[in-house]
Design a protein around this motif. Structure first.
Motif, PDB file in Angstrom:
ATOM      1  N   LYS B  71       0.837  -1.187   0.000  1.00  0.00           N
ATOM      2  CA  LYS B  71       0.000   0.000   0.000  1.00  0.00           C
ATOM      3  C   LYS B  71       0.879   1.247   0.000  1.00  0.00           C
ATOM      4  O   LYS B  71       1.796   1.368   0.809  1.00  0.00           O
ATOM      5  CB  LYS B  71      -0.877  -0.013   1.239  1.00  0.00           C
ATOM      6  CG  LYS B  71      -2.333   0.308   0.958  1.00  0.00           C
ATOM      7  CD  LYS B  71      -3.093   0.199   2.251  1.00  0.00           C
ATOM      8  CE  LYS B  71      -4.562   0.461   2.092  1.00  0.00           C
ATOM      9  NZ  LYS B  71      -5.254   0.291   3.383  1.00  0.00           N
ATOM     10  N   ARG B  73       1.573   4.873   0.989  1.00  0.00           N
ATOM     11  CA  ARG B  73       1.094   5.765   2.029  1.00  0.00           C
ATOM     12  C   ARG B  73       0.557   7.030   1.373  1.00  0.00           C
ATOM     13  O   ARG B  73       1.324   7.930   1.061  1.00  0.00           O
ATOM     14  CB  ARG B  73       2.257   6.152   2.948  1.00  0.00           C
ATOM     15  CG  ARG B  73       2.335   5.342   4.193  1.00  0.00           C
ATOM     16  CD  ARG B  73       1.213   5.698   5.144  1.00  0.00           C
ATOM     17  NE  ARG B  73       1.515   5.099   6.444  1.00  0.00           N
ATOM     18  CZ  ARG B  73       1.202   5.666   7.584  1.00  0.00           C
ATOM     19  NH1 ARG B  73       0.586   6.812   7.592  1.00  0.00           N
ATOM     20  NH2 ARG B  73       1.498   5.069   8.709  1.00  0.00           N
ATOM     21  N   PRO B  74      -0.741   7.094   1.152  1.00  0.00           N
ATOM     22  CA  PRO B  74      -1.243   8.301   0.524  1.00  0.00           C
ATOM     23  C   PRO B  74      -1.110   9.418   1.532  1.00  0.00           C
ATOM     24  O   PRO B  74      -1.704   9.364   2.588  1.00  0.00           O
ATOM     25  CB  PRO B  74      -2.713   7.967   0.261  1.00  0.00           C
ATOM     26  CG  PRO B  74      -3.058   6.935   1.282  1.00  0.00           C
ATOM     27  CD  PRO B  74      -1.780   6.256   1.705  1.00  0.00           C
ATOM     28  N   ARG B  76      -1.840  11.609   3.818  1.00  0.00           N
ATOM     29  CA  ARG B  76      -3.217  11.764   4.239  1.00  0.00           C
ATOM     30  C   ARG B  76      -3.632  13.224   4.324  1.00  0.00           C
ATOM     31  O   ARG B  76      -2.873  14.067   4.771  1.00  0.00           O
ATOM     32  CB  ARG B  76      -3.420  11.092   5.596  1.00  0.00           C
ATOM     33  CG  ARG B  76      -3.346   9.590   5.478  1.00  0.00           C
ATOM     34  CD  ARG B  76      -3.650   8.940   6.780  1.00  0.00           C
ATOM     35  NE  ARG B  76      -2.513   9.006   7.680  1.00  0.00           N
ATOM     36  CZ  ARG B  76      -2.410   8.268   8.760  1.00  0.00           C
ATOM     37  NH1 ARG B  76      -3.365   7.440   9.078  1.00  0.00           N
ATOM     38  NH2 ARG B  76      -1.362   8.350   9.535  1.00  0.00           N
ATOM     39  N   GLN B  77      -4.832  13.469   3.883  1.00  0.00           N
ATOM     40  CA  GLN B  77      -5.389  14.806   4.044  1.00  0.00           C
ATOM     41  C   GLN B  77      -5.592  15.084   5.522  1.00  0.00           C
ATOM     42  O   GLN B  77      -5.911  14.194   6.292  1.00  0.00           O
ATOM     43  CB  GLN B  77      -6.738  14.900   3.321  1.00  0.00           C
ATOM     44  CG  GLN B  77      -6.605  14.949   1.817  1.00  0.00           C
ATOM     45  CD  GLN B  77      -5.951  16.229   1.348  1.00  0.00           C
ATOM     46  OE1 GLN B  77      -6.164  17.281   1.942  1.00  0.00           O
ATOM     47  NE2 GLN B  77      -5.144  16.146   0.310  1.00  0.00           N
ATOM     48  N   GLU B 147     -15.461  12.226  -3.262  1.00  0.00           N
ATOM     49  CA  GLU B 147     -15.063  11.035  -2.520  1.00  0.00           C
ATOM     50  C   GLU B 147     -15.607  11.187  -1.102  1.00  0.00           C
ATOM     51  O   GLU B 147     -15.432  12.229  -0.490  1.00  0.00           O
ATOM     52  CB  GLU B 147     -13.532  10.952  -2.492  1.00  0.00           C
ATOM     53  CG  GLU B 147     -13.021   9.663  -1.930  1.00  0.00           C
ATOM     54  CD  GLU B 147     -11.502   9.693  -1.774  1.00  0.00           C
ATOM     55  OE1 GLU B 147     -10.986  10.683  -1.214  1.00  0.00           O
ATOM     56  OE2 GLU B 147     -10.844   8.734  -2.203  1.00  0.00           O
ATOM     57  N   VAL B 149     -15.774  11.333   2.650  1.00  0.00           N
ATOM     58  CA  VAL B 149     -14.685  11.510   3.613  1.00  0.00           C
ATOM     59  C   VAL B 149     -15.164  11.439   5.052  1.00  0.00           C
ATOM     60  O   VAL B 149     -14.380  11.290   5.961  1.00  0.00           O
ATOM     61  CB  VAL B 149     -13.981  12.871   3.445  1.00  0.00           C
ATOM     62  CG1 VAL B 149     -13.365  12.965   2.061  1.00  0.00           C
ATOM     63  CG2 VAL B 149     -14.942  14.011   3.670  1.00  0.00           C
ATOM     64  N   ILE B 212     -14.808   2.077   1.733  1.00  0.00           N
ATOM     65  CA  ILE B 212     -13.571   1.491   2.237  1.00  0.00           C
ATOM     66  C   ILE B 212     -13.814   0.017   2.475  1.00  0.00           C
ATOM     67  O   ILE B 212     -14.946  -0.443   2.468  1.00  0.00           O
ATOM     68  CB  ILE B 212     -13.107   2.153   3.556  1.00  0.00           C
ATOM     69  CG1 ILE B 212     -14.224   2.098   4.601  1.00  0.00           C
ATOM     70  CG2 ILE B 212     -12.678   3.582   3.303  1.00  0.00           C
ATOM     71  CD1 ILE B 212     -13.856   2.714   5.911  1.00  0.00           C
ATOM     72  N   ASP B 242      -7.394   5.806   6.843  1.00  0.00           N
ATOM     73  CA  ASP B 242      -6.324   5.628   5.865  1.00  0.00           C
ATOM     74  C   ASP B 242      -6.246   6.803   4.897  1.00  0.00           C
ATOM     75  O   ASP B 242      -5.265   6.939   4.185  1.00  0.00           O
ATOM     76  CB  ASP B 242      -6.490   4.311   5.110  1.00  0.00           C
ATOM     77  CG  ASP B 242      -7.807   4.267   4.371  1.00  0.00           C
ATOM     78  OD1 ASP B 242      -8.696   5.069   4.692  1.00  0.00           O
ATOM     79  OD2 ASP B 242      -7.931   3.421   3.469  1.00  0.00           O
ATOM     80  N   ARG B 243      -7.266   7.616   4.856  1.00  0.00           N
ATOM     81  CA  ARG B 243      -7.216   8.751   3.931  1.00  0.00           C
ATOM     82  C   ARG B 243      -7.135  10.088   4.645  1.00  0.00           C
ATOM     83  O   ARG B 243      -6.727  11.080   4.069  1.00  0.00           O
ATOM     84  CB  ARG B 243      -8.445   8.745   3.024  1.00  0.00           C
ATOM     85  CG  ARG B 243      -8.453   7.575   2.039  1.00  0.00           C
ATOM     86  CD  ARG B 243      -9.347   7.877   0.869  1.00  0.00           C
ATOM     87  NE  ARG B 243     -10.745   7.933   1.258  1.00  0.00           N
ATOM     88  CZ  ARG B 243     -11.601   6.936   1.072  1.00  0.00           C
ATOM     89  NH1 ARG B 243     -11.201   5.837   0.508  1.00  0.00           N
ATOM     90  NH2 ARG B 243     -12.854   7.055   1.449  1.00  0.00           N
ATOM     91  N   TYR B 244      -7.569  10.109   5.891  1.00  0.00           N
ATOM     92  CA  TYR B 244      -7.627  11.386   6.579  1.00  0.00           C
ATOM     93  C   TYR B 244      -7.089  11.289   7.987  1.00  0.00           C
ATOM     94  O   TYR B 244      -7.199  10.258   8.643  1.00  0.00           O
ATOM     95  CB  TYR B 244      -9.071  11.909   6.600  1.00  0.00           C
ATOM     96  CG  TYR B 244      -9.521  12.238   5.210  1.00  0.00           C
ATOM     97  CD1 TYR B 244      -9.289  13.493   4.677  1.00  0.00           C
ATOM     98  CD2 TYR B 244     -10.093  11.266   4.408  1.00  0.00           C
ATOM     99  CE1 TYR B 244      -9.635  13.784   3.373  1.00  0.00           C
ATOM    100  CE2 TYR B 244     -10.447  11.543   3.096  1.00  0.00           C
ATOM    101  CZ  TYR B 244     -10.218  12.794   2.595  1.00  0.00           C
ATOM    102  OH  TYR B 244     -10.547  13.077   1.304  1.00  0.00           O
TER     103      TYR B 244
END
Lengths: 258, 258
Positions: B71, B73-74, B76-77, B147, B149, B212, B242-244
């Motif tokens: 994965k 590591r995006p 994260r916002q 998307e 959130v 998710i 995982d995104r924020y």
DNA sequence: TCGAATTTGTGCGTATGTATC
DNA sequence: GGATACATACGCACAAATTCG
């Protein structure tokens, strides 16, 4: 057409509902896996998948040789993280604990090291031009009533504190005081703080230090103290999520000063 | 004698190390399960257990038919949760999004219901003396650039808002404004807020709504707005971890009022 | 467009180890 | 020690999604 969810998920949903509704009370023993295999007429693999699912949600706990039990929700302690902080003098942690009628203590270990790129970024440090250490790293284990509640690793720019009486956070006349007080000693006024909150499964060492199961969830906090725009300390904090939750709060202000 | 950890754990440790060291780069494909079975000379069950372990740690992601990948590591916002809040007029959520150059939108669904014991507790409501609804419940899905959130379910005491122009949070002249502004319309001054932060695996419906994987982690926030000591709104918020990540911050004040 | 090969997900059955009662 | 109960491991079959010629 919605396809049916897989077997193990449907069974997990049923058991979860029974737990939430109270039909399966806290600390009650679930039917044995063999029994569940008969009840639902499925193989052991399915039941084990169900158990894994519910265990990962923190709803049940299996004890080898004994059985599987509904986990009692120990009303989680709340760790307040703003509002009271920082009051004057002494450790912020001790103050939080005292406010909850608990006895706080901690262990630590300090040394100077060269900062990782991430820490370097958070502290606004330039690229190192040698192998020399550039931060003071202090690893803490905080205890509440002799139970570990929180791990923290703190980093302070060595350039700031080298030679000062506060160079070692936990030694000298200002040992055990908060960052705000200690920085004040060397003429630095901490003006604000920021905390980035996330969560992940605990690493093996964290699980051991916090006495939680491997892979249990921890809340993570990246805390940074600033003097105006300059970061003066940053820390990585880990808190087990099944025993503690954290609370932020603030007054509502008219408009914002940006 | 320390007994060896089980097979699947030792293999997971090896792969984890390779990922952390960069030997297995982000987005790289892992060997297929069949390949790993040969390499380690174990059965498929062991490899599947390894994959489950690493996936639950957020290190890898499997795509059926395609393979298993490290994965990325995006970055994260960050969702700021204090500091800017509440600025004047309009939705706090939209302001956060605009500050990040993203386009925010939301869907909602309002109805009056009878509050659960937990919500009743958080809003300081008495026991109900009938079957009548006593809170306005509004379920939100917030989107950033289309998307999802953040999910939120908000509760406002019906006794407070019944018959008022703000009774429905997302209808009428004050639709889409924040709680602080809307309460001001009926003469209630919101003085402070509190957020209890925790984390847990997403429920099935949450996972679906947030797009998710089932069981992926969400940060949970119990937010409550107060007018002095009286709670005037409370909400359950879920954010995929995982995104924020969420950020709190505040100025350091001299001593504390309290 | 279609179908075959590849790859992961789910499920079954069995055997053995280990902790608890 | 014996019975019970969960943990680990082996191996097989088929389903579902993806890839690719």
């Amino acid at each position: 057409m919605e396809p049916l969810p897989p077997l193990f998920r449907r069974i997990a949903d049923e058991l979860r509902a029974k737990i939430r509704s109270g039909e399966l009370a806290p600390n009650a023993q679930l039917p044995t896996q063999a029994e569940l295999m008969r009840q639902y007429d499925v193989s052991d693999g399915v039941i084990k998948a169900v158990m894994r699912t519910l265990a990962s949600e923190g709803l049940i706990q299996a004890r080898r040789g004994a059985g599987t039990f509904v986990k009692a929700r120990p009303t989680r302690q709340r760790l307040p993280r703003s509002w009271w902080r920082p009051a004057r003098g002494g450790s912020p942690f001790l103050q939080d604990m005292a406010a909850h009628g608990m006895h706080g203590s901690w262990a630590f270990d300090s040394e100077t090291v060269q900062a990782s790129p991430e820490i370097r970024d958070r502290l606004g440090l330039d690229e190192p031009d040698s192998e020399l250490p550039d931060v003071m790293r202090t690893a803490y284990t905080f205890m509440a009533d002799d139970e570990p509640v929180q791990l923290a690793t703190s980093y302070e720019p060595w350039a700031l504190t080298k030679g000062e009486p506060i160079a070692y956070p936990e030694a000298g006349p200002h040992a055990g005081q908060g960052v705000v007080e200690r920085m004040a000693v060397i003429g630095i006024t901490v003006t604000h703080w920021s905390e980035v909150v996330s969560a992940r499964p605990a690493s093996t060492v964290e699980a051991q230090a916090l006495k939680i199961g491997a892979g249990a969830l921890v809340l993570t906090i990246e805390r940074t103290y600033f003097a105006e725009t300059r970061p003066v300390e940053t820390a990585d904090i880990a808190i087990p999520v099944d025993r503690y939750e954290i609370v932020y709060g603030a007054p509502v202000r008219e408009a914002s000063g940006e």
